[in-house]
Design a protein around this motif. Structure first.
Motif, PDB file in Angstrom:
ATOM      1  N   ILE A   3      -1.186 -11.116  -7.663  1.00 16.71           N
ATOM      2  CA  ILE A   3      -0.186 -11.946  -6.787  1.00 16.71           C
ATOM      3  C   ILE A   3      -0.089 -13.201  -7.960  1.00 16.71           C
ATOM      4  O   ILE A   3      -1.090 -13.802  -8.658  1.00 16.71           O
ATOM      5  CB  ILE A   3      -0.829 -12.851  -5.652  1.00 16.71           C
ATOM      6  CG1 ILE A   3      -0.836 -11.540  -4.440  1.00 16.71           C
ATOM      7  CG2 ILE A   3       0.103 -13.666  -5.204  1.00 16.71           C
ATOM      8  CD1 ILE A   3      -1.845 -12.256  -3.397  1.00 16.71           C
ATOM      9  N   LEU A  20      -5.858 -20.267  -1.922  1.00 20.19           N
ATOM     10  CA  LEU A  20      -5.621 -18.750  -1.531  1.00 20.19           C
ATOM     11  C   LEU A  20      -6.977 -18.124  -1.839  1.00 20.19           C
ATOM     12  O   LEU A  20      -7.326 -17.157  -1.251  1.00 20.19           O
ATOM     13  CB  LEU A  20      -4.491 -18.159  -1.997  1.00 20.19           C
ATOM     14  CG  LEU A  20      -4.310 -16.795  -1.789  1.00 20.19           C
ATOM     15  CD1 LEU A  20      -4.056 -16.563   0.006  1.00 20.19           C
ATOM     16  CD2 LEU A  20      -3.048 -16.055  -2.517  1.00 20.19           C
ATOM     17  N   LEU A  24      -9.309 -15.794   0.500  1.00 19.98           N
ATOM     18  CA  LEU A  24      -9.529 -14.571   0.163  1.00 19.98           C
ATOM     19  C   LEU A  24     -11.039 -14.308  -0.096  1.00 19.98           C
ATOM     20  O   LEU A  24     -11.529 -13.114   0.558  1.00 19.98           O
ATOM     21  CB  LEU A  24      -8.855 -13.940  -1.061  1.00 19.98           C
ATOM     22  CG  LEU A  24      -7.313 -13.894  -0.907  1.00 19.98           C
ATOM     23  CD1 LEU A  24      -6.661 -13.675  -2.329  1.00 19.98           C
ATOM     24  CD2 LEU A  24      -7.016 -12.615  -0.048  1.00 19.98           C
ATOM     25  N   VAL A  88      -9.011  -9.078  -6.872  1.00 12.62           N
ATOM     26  CA  VAL A  88      -7.806  -9.600  -6.480  1.00 12.62           C
ATOM     27  C   VAL A  88      -7.453 -10.543  -7.677  1.00 12.62           C
ATOM     28  O   VAL A  88      -8.427 -11.355  -8.006  1.00 12.62           O
ATOM     29  CB  VAL A  88      -7.430 -10.382  -5.142  1.00 12.62           C
ATOM     30  CG1 VAL A  88      -6.147 -11.056  -4.832  1.00 12.62           C
ATOM     31  CG2 VAL A  88      -7.760  -9.569  -3.836  1.00 12.62           C
ATOM     32  N   LEU A  90      -5.203 -13.485  -9.083  1.00  9.59           N
ATOM     33  CA  LEU A  90      -3.953 -14.617  -8.662  1.00  9.59           C
ATOM     34  C   LEU A  90      -3.822 -15.320 -10.187  1.00  9.59           C
ATOM     35  O   LEU A  90      -4.558 -16.103 -10.621  1.00  9.59           O
ATOM     36  CB  LEU A  90      -4.651 -15.666  -7.694  1.00  9.59           C
ATOM     37  CG  LEU A  90      -5.301 -15.026  -6.426  1.00  9.59           C
ATOM     38  CD1 LEU A  90      -5.720 -16.429  -5.532  1.00  9.59           C
ATOM     39  CD2 LEU A  90      -4.446 -14.250  -5.635  1.00  9.59           C
ATOM     40  N   ARG A 195      -0.374 -17.541   3.522  1.00  8.91           N
ATOM     41  CA  ARG A 195      -1.524 -16.785   4.062  1.00  8.91           C
ATOM     42  C   ARG A 195      -0.803 -15.787   4.820  1.00  8.91           C
ATOM     43  O   ARG A 195      -1.407 -14.501   5.064  1.00  8.91           O
ATOM     44  CB  ARG A 195      -2.552 -17.451   4.942  1.00  8.91           C
ATOM     45  CG  ARG A 195      -3.689 -18.190   4.152  1.00  8.91           C
ATOM     46  CD  ARG A 195      -4.586 -18.854   5.091  1.00  8.91           C
ATOM     47  NE  ARG A 195      -5.453 -19.732   4.691  1.00  8.91           N
ATOM     48  CZ  ARG A 195      -6.123 -20.637   5.323  1.00  8.91           C
ATOM     49  NH1 ARG A 195      -6.437 -20.207   6.577  1.00  8.91           N
ATOM     50  NH2 ARG A 195      -7.031 -21.457   4.366  1.00  8.91           N
ATOM     51  N   LYS A 197       1.980 -14.457   4.858  1.00 10.98           N
ATOM     52  CA  LYS A 197       2.577 -13.388   3.912  1.00 10.98           C
ATOM     53  C   LYS A 197       1.623 -12.500   3.264  1.00 10.98           C
ATOM     54  O   LYS A 197       1.634 -11.363   3.606  1.00 10.98           O
ATOM     55  CB  LYS A 197       3.457 -14.117   2.703  1.00 10.98           C
ATOM     56  CG  LYS A 197       4.126 -13.253   1.832  1.00 10.98           C
ATOM     57  CD  LYS A 197       5.427 -12.461   2.639  1.00 10.98           C
ATOM     58  CE  LYS A 197       5.915 -11.247   1.644  1.00 10.98           C
ATOM     59  NZ  LYS A 197       6.997 -10.283   2.354  1.00 10.98           N
ATOM     60  N   ILE A 198       0.500 -13.021   3.145  1.00  7.92           N
ATOM     61  CA  ILE A 198      -0.791 -12.119   2.385  1.00  7.92           C
ATOM     62  C   ILE A 198      -1.287 -11.226   3.533  1.00  7.92           C
ATOM     63  O   ILE A 198      -1.429 -10.094   3.239  1.00  7.92           O
ATOM     64  CB  ILE A 198      -1.594 -12.940   1.514  1.00  7.92           C
ATOM     65  CG1 ILE A 198      -0.893 -13.908   0.639  1.00  7.92           C
ATOM     66  CG2 ILE A 198      -2.664 -12.203   0.739  1.00  7.92           C
ATOM     67  CD1 ILE A 198      -0.374 -13.407  -0.725  1.00  7.92           C
ATOM     68  N   SER A 199      -1.568 -11.783   4.616  1.00  8.15           N
ATOM     69  CA  SER A 199      -1.929 -11.185   5.722  1.00  8.15           C
ATOM     70  C   SER A 199      -1.457  -9.911   5.882  1.00  8.15           C
ATOM     71  O   SER A 199      -1.739  -8.757   6.122  1.00  8.15           O
ATOM     72  CB  SER A 199      -2.079 -12.021   6.940  1.00  8.15           C
ATOM     73  OG  SER A 199      -2.745 -12.989   6.757  1.00  8.15           O
ATOM     74  N   LEU A 202      -2.035  -7.381   3.309  1.00  5.31           N
ATOM     75  CA  LEU A 202      -3.380  -6.864   3.425  1.00  5.31           C
ATOM     76  C   LEU A 202      -3.663  -5.867   4.440  1.00  5.31           C
ATOM     77  O   LEU A 202      -4.566  -5.151   4.408  1.00  5.31           O
ATOM     78  CB  LEU A 202      -4.443  -7.981   3.712  1.00  5.31           C
ATOM     79  CG  LEU A 202      -4.815  -9.037   2.450  1.00  5.31           C
ATOM     80  CD1 LEU A 202      -5.705 -10.059   2.524  1.00  5.31           C
ATOM     81  CD2 LEU A 202      -5.564  -7.971   1.026  1.00  5.31           C
TER      82      LEU A 202
END
Ligand code: TYD
Length: 203
Positions: A3, A20, A24, A88, A90, A195, A197-199, A202
């Motif tokens: 990301i 973030l 995570l 991950v 970032l 969050r 959006k990322i959820s 994931l």
């Protein structure tokens, strides 16, 4: 998962990157943080030239190559190995920043950025770019209290207005990989929007 955080100066990228990462990690993910340009010895040296080499002559295409070189090293030394290991990543900025700063605002042709960018990233691209959108006036107010402007920040108002338009332009043409977040909101609200959006990604 990879990301990147994008947006003009003062939009709060690094704060959101850290928040973030903490979230995570609390969910059991291993996270690697980096910033473009930088995060390697070569990248830090190039960053120093790009941001503090105010006495140097740097032509627009030279500037493009320097950003690309720093990025290439970061991909090979840091990002690719981390992704291979299942972590991950970032990144505070990535290739989109070159399209916006050197291309859309700086006038380097898009084809030049596409071809050098392809060589620099060699297939490694963010799954998602979070674009923190902030009107020019608000950004100026936020960074007003900071120390001396660096070489990029000295490029003037017109340039930085184009930077904002550039991020929105490139986000609009690649909506699947870009999420624009209103960065005038509080840090907590911005964090929540990211969050959410990322959820989705994931799960
Ligand atoms: P950054 O460290 O994000 O600075 P700030 O925290 O002030 O936003 O980025 C450094 C500067 O380099 C910033 O002005 C944007 C610029 N930049 C480019 O012009 N092209 C690029 O490809 C990248 C990655 C950054």
């Amino acid at each position: 998962m990879f990301i990147s955080f994008e947006g003009g100066d003062g939009c709060g990228k690094s704060t959101q990157q850290r928040r973030l990462a903490a979230w995570l990690e609390s969910r059991g993910r291993e996270v690697v943080l980096c910033r473009d340009p930088g995060s390697t010895s070569l990248g830090d040296a190039v960053r120093n030239i790009l941001l503090h080499g105010t006495e140097l002559k740097i032509a627009d295409r030279t500037e493009m190559f320097l950003f690309m070189a720093a990025r290439c090293q970061m991909v090979e030394e840091l990002i690719r190995p981390a992704l291979v290991a299942g972590k991950v990543v970032l990144s505070d900025r990535f290739l989109m920043s070159s399209f916006v700063y050197q291309g859309f605002a700086g006038g380097v042709p898009l084809e030049s950025l596409e071809s050098t960018g392809r060589i620099a990233v060699d297939g490694i691209m963010p799954d998602l770019s979070v674009v923190l959108d902030l009107p020019y006036e608000v950004a100026v107010r936020r960074i007003g209290g900071r120390a001396e402007p660096d070489r990029m920040e000295r490029k003037g108002e017109e340039y930085h207005r184009r930077v904002r338009d550039g991020f929105l332009h490139f986000a609009r043409i690649d909506p699947r990989r870009c999420e624009v977040v209103d960065a005038t909101k509080t840090p907590g609200e911005v964090e929540q929007a990211i969050r959410d959006k990322i959820s989705g990604i994931l799960s």
